[in-house]
Design an enzyme around this catalytic site. Structure first.
Site, mmCIF file in Angstrom:
data_model
loop_
_atom_site.group_PDB
_atom_site.id
_atom_site.type_symbol
_atom_site.label_atom_id
_atom_site.label_comp_id
_atom_site.label_asym_id
_atom_site.label_seq_id
_atom_site.Cartn_x
_atom_site.Cartn_y
_atom_site.Cartn_z
ATOM 1 N N HIS A 63 0.489 -1.081 0.058
ATOM 2 C CA HIS A 63 -0.155 -0.023 -0.192
ATOM 3 C C HIS A 63 0.920 1.428 0.030
ATOM 4 C CE1 HIS A 63 0.423 1.646 4.126
ATOM 5 N NE2 HIS A 63 0.703 0.499 4.368
ATOM 6 N N CYS A 64 0.210 2.348 -0.370
ATOM 7 C CA CYS A 64 0.757 3.734 -0.036
ATOM 8 C C CYS A 64 -0.416 4.538 0.200
ATOM 9 C CB CYS A 64 1.305 4.315 -1.591
ATOM 10 S SG CYS A 64 0.125 4.328 -2.818
ATOM 11 N N GLU A 65 -0.208 5.920 0.053
ATOM 12 C CA GLU A 65 -1.233 6.778 0.709
ATOM 13 C C GLU A 65 -2.630 6.410 0.371
ATOM 14 O OE1 GLU A 65 -1.844 11.544 1.681
ATOM 15 O OE2 GLU A 65 -0.421 11.109 0.237
ATOM 16 N N TYR A 105 -3.234 3.773 2.798
ATOM 17 C CA TYR A 105 -3.228 3.908 4.226
ATOM 18 C C TYR A 105 -4.356 5.179 4.625
ATOM 19 C CZ TYR A 105 -1.450 5.643 8.933
ATOM 20 O OH TYR A 105 -1.323 5.661 10.295
#
Length: 166
Positions: A63-65, A105
């Site tokens: 995942h990232c933002e 996130y």
């Protein structure tokens, strides 16, 4: 993700690695409990050096933002490297189960902040981290050589308050 962290699937999963592809200042500003910060291709490649236990499920969750750019890019990179590493043993893969966290996130934090360390969220475009962002963006050009280019003008308009022309 919350169920994974709370052990609901522990009888079926041997190991889960949550791969946070955000920049270090974002990770330090809050991350999913137990996540590892891997924002470079070299760091993600190091996962392929880990020993997997035959018959045991080791799941990777990227995942990232928002899980819309960096997380998917690293996910695809790992899958490509894993396929290349195992090309003589098709369809064998070191990590046959790799997932992307829907919403990233930000979405996870909004619904499960209590499962984050610390219980906070630092966005990539936080004004206190403009210099950090520039640092990592410049470096990431060498990390992602050959990837599609993203216009820096688009990012500038999101980083700085409107009316400022840099």
């Amino acid at each position: 993700m919350a169920e994974v962290l709370n052990g609901v699937y522990s009888d079926r999963l041997h190991k889960v690695t949550i791969v946070d592809c955000r920049y270090p200042y974002e990770f330090e500003g809050g991350h999913i409990r137990g996540a590892v910060n891997m924002y470079t291709r070299d760091a993600v490649n190091s996962l392929l050096e880990t020993q997997t236990t035959a018959g045991k499920r080791h799941v990777l969750i990227f995942h990232c933002e928002f899980s819309s750019e960096r997380g998917p890019r690293m996910y695809r990179h790992l899958r490509s490297q894993d396929r290349a590493l195992n090309q003589d043993h098709y369809p064998k893969l070191n990590f046959p189960e790799v997932y992307l966290l829907h919403g990233g996130y930000k979405a996870f934090y909004e619904s499960h902040g209590d499962l984050c360390d610390p219980d906070s969220y630092t966005p990539m475009l936080h004004l206190d981290h403009c210099a950090d962002l520039r640092h990592f963006r410049v470096k990431s050009k060498t990390w992602t050589a050959g990837s599609e280019k993203v216009s820096s003008r688009r990012h500038r308009s999101r980083i700085f308050p409107s009316g400022l022309d840099f």
